[in-house]
Write a protein that holds these residues in place. Sequence first.
Motif, short mmCIF file in Angstrom:
data_model
loop_
_atom_site.label_atom_id
_atom_site.label_comp_id
_atom_site.label_asym_id
_atom_site.label_seq_id
_atom_site.Cartn_x
_atom_site.Cartn_y
_atom_site.Cartn_z
N VAL A 68 -3.27 -3.59 -4.15
CA VAL A 68 -3.63 -2.34 -3.48
C VAL A 68 -5.13 -2.13 -3.68
O VAL A 68 -5.65 -2.31 -4.79
N ILE A 69 -5.83 -1.77 -2.61
CA ILE A 69 -7.27 -1.50 -2.68
C ILE A 69 -7.52 -0.04 -2.32
O ILE A 69 -6.96 0.47 -1.34
N VAL A 99 -1.29 -5.29 0.09
CA VAL A 99 -0.16 -4.52 0.62
C VAL A 99 -0.56 -3.14 1.09
O VAL A 99 0.17 -2.49 1.84
N ALA A 100 -1.73 -2.65 0.63
CA ALA A 100 -2.22 -1.34 1.10
C ALA A 100 -3.72 -1.26 0.82
O ALA A 100 -4.21 -1.75 -0.19
N ALA A 101 -4.44 -0.63 1.75
CA ALA A 101 -5.88 -0.39 1.59
C ALA A 101 -6.13 1.05 1.99
O ALA A 101 -5.93 1.42 3.16
N GLU A 108 0.25 7.25 -4.05
CA GLU A 108 1.44 7.01 -3.22
C GLU A 108 1.64 5.52 -2.97
O GLU A 108 2.78 5.03 -3.02
N ALA A 109 0.55 4.80 -2.73
CA ALA A 109 0.66 3.37 -2.46
C ALA A 109 1.16 2.61 -3.68
O ALA A 109 1.99 1.69 -3.57
N ILE A 110 0.68 2.99 -4.87
CA ILE A 110 1.11 2.30 -6.08
C ILE A 110 2.58 2.60 -6.38
O ILE A 110 3.34 1.69 -6.75
N VAL A 111 2.99 3.85 -6.20
CA VAL A 111 4.39 4.22 -6.43
C VAL A 111 5.30 3.48 -5.45
O VAL A 111 6.39 3.02 -5.81
N THR A 112 4.86 3.36 -4.20
CA THR A 112 5.68 2.73 -3.17
C THR A 112 5.73 1.20 -3.31
O THR A 112 6.81 0.60 -3.26
N VAL A 129 3.64 5.19 -12.89
CA VAL A 129 4.13 3.80 -12.92
C VAL A 129 3.55 3.15 -14.17
O VAL A 129 2.50 2.49 -14.10
N PRO A 130 4.18 3.34 -15.31
CA PRO A 130 3.64 2.83 -16.57
C PRO A 130 3.33 1.33 -16.50
O PRO A 130 4.06 0.56 -15.88
N ARG A 131 2.19 0.98 -17.10
CA ARG A 131 1.75 -0.40 -17.22
C ARG A 131 1.23 -1.00 -15.91
O ARG A 131 0.91 -2.19 -15.86
N THR A 132 1.13 -0.18 -14.86
CA THR A 132 0.60 -0.75 -13.61
C THR A 132 -0.86 -1.15 -13.80
O THR A 132 -1.68 -0.36 -14.25
#
Length: 220
Positions: A4-5, A28-30, A39-43, A74-77
Amino acid sequence: MRVVIADDAVLLREGLIRLLTEHGHDVVAAVGDGTTLVEAIVTHRPDVSIVDVRMPPSHTDEGLRAAVEARQRVPRTPILVLSQYVEVSYADDLLATVKPGGVGGGGIGYLLKDRVAAIDEFLDAVRRVAGGGTVLDPEVVGQLLVRRRRDDPLRQLTPREREVLGLMAEGRSNTAIARALVVSDGAVEKHVRNIFTKLQLPPDEEQHRRVLAVLAYLRG
């Protein structure tokens, strides 16, 4: 890797997308703001996210705050933060998401944007962060160390006072310290008083102050 960017500068964002896809990674998302980043990281639960510190609306620390929030949700992302300048307080905030004992996980990076031009080094940093490592720009490390030294009360001690404190940490009495350093008892007592003063340990029961001084030494 799935990436994700988050960067509001379209040219840099598109450049990162092209660079990463050319090297076999899947963007996967920019996105261009902090809310959409979270939202992008959660998704997508990416392998790593590359985040600009400064994004809309105020262009101060929205990207960083979004990165911290994302690691809470999102722990540890893994997060690799990019910044135009060295912002030591931002690096501290990001590192604070890594809890003692590794509970919060690694996967943290803080690089100056100039490093992106060194493509191989940048891609290596992305891989290391995705793998759970911690990557800090050399300039960030340097400034962190300077600030740690500036905030460290032990820096006020002279080399001789540090030597005396080290012997105190071994449990030696003033007389034993005097013998070890081949100085008078009075000289040691003066060093000990100076140590208490510089470490801001007010008059108290003597042994209590010695314990506190030794604790400060061990922590330093």
